[in-house]
Write an enzyme that holds these catalytic residues in place. Structure first.
Site, PDB file in Angstrom:
ATOM      1  N   CYS A 130       0.836  -1.198   0.000  1.00  0.00           N
ATOM      2  CA  CYS A 130       0.000   0.000   0.000  1.00  0.00           C
ATOM      3  C   CYS A 130       0.876   1.256   0.000  1.00  0.00           C
ATOM      4  CB  CYS A 130      -0.967  -0.015   1.187  1.00  0.00           C
ATOM      5  SG  CYS A 130      -2.315   1.173   0.985  1.00  0.00           S
ATOM      6  N   ASP A 199      -3.447   1.245  10.251  1.00  0.00           N
ATOM      7  CA  ASP A 199      -4.622   2.115  10.362  1.00  0.00           C
ATOM      8  C   ASP A 199      -5.178   2.096  11.773  1.00  0.00           C
ATOM      9  OD1 ASP A 199      -4.507   1.126   7.381  1.00  0.00           O
ATOM     10  OD2 ASP A 199      -5.609   3.017   7.401  1.00  0.00           O
TER      11      ASP A 199
END
Ligand code: RI2
Length: 323
Positions: A130, A199
């Site tokens: 990512c 996250d």
């Protein structure tokens, strides 16, 4: 009433025009600062109500990255601090807390780079997934120290954030190879270290990160490759201390396929997955390197958690379970 500007920031977070857990958090803090400046409230009470509306709108945008509620909590604490004060003082306190959050957040990413780079060796091949500013900060800091490193980046479908990482790494002059997400196990023996972002990190040390991270962690564990997570302390989730589960965002199937051509097809598109602490070697924070199992103490030291209040809040909560 929430202004058009604030609506736009919320929409940009939702559609991922603004994305990445750290950036989302800073954008939310900025939105609260803008709302403070724009406010036409005549009393502290009205102002507090306005800010509550702004917070609610921002909180609805994306559910997984805890950096978002943590940023809002940090800024909103200004309202508590200035409780009983006049409107001007209240606004000033809120604005300065927003600025403080943004400044601290940027400094934290830099500090993570400096600390994490110490664990990167000359000649390392690093795999990243990512697009994490915190993870890239480590890689770029190590490269700046003169370590001859190479990076393998995944595509990170369906939103292709791997391309953002590739662009950033190449701009820094770092040799970079892109692979498809499903090729990770094929290449894992060429890799010395995996470095990814986060996250949300739960009290039990489980790391919630971009979908595919847990499969990478498994492949790394099998091949005895270090799995390193880079995360600012506002990526730790205080609600998990009292048993709340992290909601995994499921995004629009449109990101994967045009359903008009497949009317009967069911599509699932979770944006994140959970890597259990057992597969994480260590977490690099701006306060230093910690083992994943230290998440519990870090959360206790960092956040004010009042178990009774929070537990009450969560009765009847229908959040999908993940951690
Ligand atoms: P930084 C991203 O989420 C990725 O999962 C990335 O690992 C994480 O945020 C942390 O990014 P998304 O917004 O805060 O792309 O380290 O869904 O930049």
């Amino acid at each position: 009433m929430v202004s058009v500007k604030i609506e736009k920031i919320a929409q940009d977070i939702k559609t991922m025009k603004i994305r990445g857990a750290g950036r989302i958090a800073r954008a939310a803090a900025k939105a609260m600062e803008i709302a403070t400046k724009e406010s036409k409230a005549k009393t502290p009470d009205d102002f507090s109500k306005e800010m509550e509306k702004v917070s609610k709108l921002l909180l609805k945008t994306r559910p997984t990255a805890v950096s978002l509620p943590n940023a809002i909590r940090y800024v909103s604490l200004g309202l508590k601090q200035a409780h009983g004060a006049d409107l001007w003082t209240m606004k000033k306190t809120l604005s300065s807390r927003a600025e403080e959050f943004i400044k601290n957040s940027k400094e934290a990413v830099k500090a993570i780079g400096a600390i994490g780079a110490n664990r990167i060796s000359d000649g390392d091949v690093i795999l990243t997934h990512c697009n994490s500013q915190a993870a890239l900060s480590i890689i770029k800091a190590a490269f700046k120290q003169g370590k001859r490193i190479e990076v393998i980046t995944t595509e990170s479908r369906p939103v292709w954030q791997g391309r953002l990482s590739a662009r950033d790494l190449l701009k820094a002059g770092i040799p970079t190879t892109m692979i498809i997400d499903s090729a990770v196990r094929h290449f894992i023996r060429d890799v010395d270290k995996v470095v990814v972002g986060a996250d949300s990190i739960a009290a039990n040390g489980a790391v919630v990160n971009k979908i595919g991270s847990s499969a990478i962690a498994l492949a790394a564990w099998e091949a005895r490759v270090l799995f390193i997570v880079a995360a600012e302390t506002y990526k730790f989730n205080p609600d998990t201390l009292v048993g709340k589960l992290v909601k995994i965002e499921e995004r629009d199937p449109k990101e994967i396929i045009n359903l008009k051509s497949y009317p009967k097809l069911k599509v699932r598109n979770p944006a994140f997955d959970v890597t259990p602490a057992e597969y994480v070697d260590f977490i690099v924070t701006e306060r230093g390197i910690i083992p994943p199992f230290a998440a519990y103490s870090l959360i206790k030291d960092t956040f004010e958690v009042k178990p009774d209040e929070r537990i009450k809040d969560h009765i009847g909560d229908k959040l999908k379970l993940a951690v």
